[in-house]
Design a protein around this motif. Structure first.
Motif, PDB file in Angstrom:
ATOM      1  N   ASP A 230     -83.462 -57.741   7.625  1.00 28.29           N
ATOM      2  CA  ASP A 230     -82.117 -58.232   7.890  1.00 28.29           C
ATOM      3  C   ASP A 230     -82.222 -59.636   8.459  1.00 28.29           C
ATOM      4  O   ASP A 230     -83.210 -59.970   9.113  1.00 28.29           O
ATOM      5  N   VAL A 231     -81.199 -60.448   8.199  1.00 29.08           N
ATOM      6  CA  VAL A 231     -81.129 -61.803   8.757  1.00 29.08           C
ATOM      7  C   VAL A 231     -79.759 -61.973   9.393  1.00 29.08           C
ATOM      8  O   VAL A 231     -78.740 -61.733   8.752  1.00 29.08           O
ATOM      9  N   ASP A 232     -79.740 -62.366  10.660  1.00 31.85           N
ATOM     10  CA  ASP A 232     -78.495 -62.644  11.373  1.00 31.85           C
ATOM     11  C   ASP A 232     -78.368 -64.155  11.498  1.00 31.85           C
ATOM     12  O   ASP A 232     -79.021 -64.767  12.339  1.00 31.85           O
ATOM     13  N   GLY A 233     -77.560 -64.738  10.606  1.00 31.97           N
ATOM     14  CA  GLY A 233     -77.423 -66.182  10.552  1.00 31.97           C
ATOM     15  C   GLY A 233     -76.949 -66.829  11.829  1.00 31.97           C
ATOM     16  O   GLY A 233     -77.545 -67.804  12.284  1.00 31.97           O
ATOM     17  N   PRO A 234     -75.863 -66.328  12.460  1.00 34.35           N
ATOM     18  CA  PRO A 234     -75.363 -66.989  13.665  1.00 34.35           C
ATOM     19  C   PRO A 234     -76.390 -67.074  14.799  1.00 34.35           C
ATOM     20  O   PRO A 234     -76.448 -68.064  15.512  1.00 34.35           O
ATOM     21  N   SER A 235     -77.203 -66.046  14.940  1.00 33.28           N
ATOM     22  CA  SER A 235     -78.194 -66.080  16.030  1.00 33.28           C
ATOM     23  C   SER A 235     -79.554 -66.560  15.547  1.00 33.28           C
ATOM     24  O   SER A 235     -80.482 -66.704  16.347  1.00 33.28           O
ATOM     25  N   ASN A 236     -79.699 -66.817  14.230  1.00 32.88           N
ATOM     26  CA  ASN A 236     -80.932 -67.335  13.649  1.00 32.88           C
ATOM     27  C   ASN A 236     -82.135 -66.417  13.893  1.00 32.88           C
ATOM     28  O   ASN A 236     -83.237 -66.887  14.141  1.00 32.88           O
ATOM     29  N   VAL A 237     -81.909 -65.114  13.849  1.00 30.94           N
ATOM     30  CA  VAL A 237     -83.000 -64.157  14.010  1.00 30.94           C
ATOM     31  C   VAL A 237     -83.068 -63.244  12.786  1.00 30.94           C
ATOM     32  O   VAL A 237     -82.101 -63.086  12.050  1.00 30.94           O
ATOM     33  N   ALA A 238     -84.244 -62.670  12.605  1.00 30.60           N
ATOM     34  CA  ALA A 238     -84.458 -61.730  11.509  1.00 30.60           C
ATOM     35  C   ALA A 238     -85.078 -60.461  12.056  1.00 30.60           C
ATOM     36  O   ALA A 238     -85.876 -60.507  13.001  1.00 30.60           O
ATOM     37  N   LYS A 239     -84.697 -59.342  11.464  1.00 37.50           N
ATOM     38  CA  LYS A 239     -85.366 -58.082  11.762  1.00 37.50           C
ATOM     39  C   LYS A 239     -86.423 -57.907  10.683  1.00 37.50           C
ATOM     40  O   LYS A 239     -86.109 -57.980   9.485  1.00 37.50           O
ATOM     41  N   VAL A 240     -87.657 -57.722  11.111  1.00 34.82           N
ATOM     42  CA  VAL A 240     -88.767 -57.599  10.175  1.00 34.82           C
ATOM     43  C   VAL A 240     -89.590 -56.359  10.509  1.00 34.82           C
ATOM     44  O   VAL A 240     -89.515 -55.826  11.619  1.00 34.82           O
ATOM     45  N   ARG A 241     -90.357 -55.923   9.502  1.00 35.73           N
ATOM     46  CA  ARG A 241     -91.296 -54.817   9.715  1.00 35.73           C
ATOM     47  C   ARG A 241     -92.676 -55.321   9.340  1.00 35.73           C
ATOM     48  O   ARG A 241     -92.875 -55.861   8.256  1.00 35.73           O
ATOM     49  N   ARG A 242     -93.609 -55.194  10.277  1.00 37.33           N
ATOM     50  CA  ARG A 242     -94.987 -55.582   9.992  1.00 37.33           C
ATOM     51  C   ARG A 242     -95.570 -54.610   8.983  1.00 37.33           C
ATOM     52  O   ARG A 242     -95.435 -53.403   9.116  1.00 37.33           O
ATOM     53  N   LEU A 243     -96.238 -55.145   7.965  1.00 30.94           N
ATOM     54  CA  LEU A 243     -96.774 -54.305   6.910  1.00 30.94           C
ATOM     55  C   LEU A 243     -98.090 -53.655   7.306  1.00 30.94           C
ATOM     56  O   LEU A 243     -98.482 -52.656   6.708  1.00 30.94           O
ATOM     57  N   ASP A 244     -98.773 -54.185   8.331  1.00 29.33           N
ATOM     58  CA  ASP A 244    -100.063 -53.615   8.715  1.00 29.33           C
ATOM     59  C   ASP A 244     -99.918 -52.382   9.605  1.00 29.33           C
ATOM     60  O   ASP A 244    -100.770 -51.503   9.589  1.00 29.33           O
ATOM     61  N   ASN A 245     -98.830 -52.308  10.369  1.00 32.13           N
ATOM     62  CA  ASN A 245     -98.698 -51.162  11.283  1.00 32.13           C
ATOM     63  C   ASN A 245     -97.286 -50.550  11.315  1.00 32.13           C
ATOM     64  O   ASN A 245     -97.041 -49.606  12.051  1.00 32.13           O
ATOM     65  N   GLY A 246     -96.352 -51.118  10.541  1.00 34.68           N
ATOM     66  CA  GLY A 246     -94.998 -50.568  10.461  1.00 34.68           C
ATOM     67  C   GLY A 246     -94.097 -50.901  11.638  1.00 34.68           C
ATOM     68  O   GLY A 246     -92.955 -50.458  11.691  1.00 34.68           O
TER      69      GLY A 246
END
Length: 60
Positions: free
Chosen positions: A29-45
């Motif tokens: 997910d990307v939240d444009g107003p706050s300039n942050v992204a929710k990410v999941r690391r592929l090595d450990n989830g």
């Protein structure tokens, strides 16, 4: 990376390699107003909320 590119990657049908702190991540997910992204690391989830500026597209 800027937020517009992060949104493009999120909505793309192609797989684009993105890293956070030299670890591969999947943008969920990307939240444009706050300039942050929710990410999941592929090595450990692990799920993280990070600044879009700290994401790097590898070009692979």
């Amino acid at each position: 990376m800027d937020k517009n590119r992060a949104k493009q990657i999120l909505n793309s049908t192609n797989t684009v390699e993105v890293q956070y702190e030299n670890k591969p991540v999947w943008i969920e997910d990307v939240d444009g107003p706050s300039n942050v992204a929710k990410v999941r690391r592929l090595d450990n989830g692990m799920h993280l909320t990070v600044s879009v500026n700290d994401l790097h597209e590898t070009g692979r």
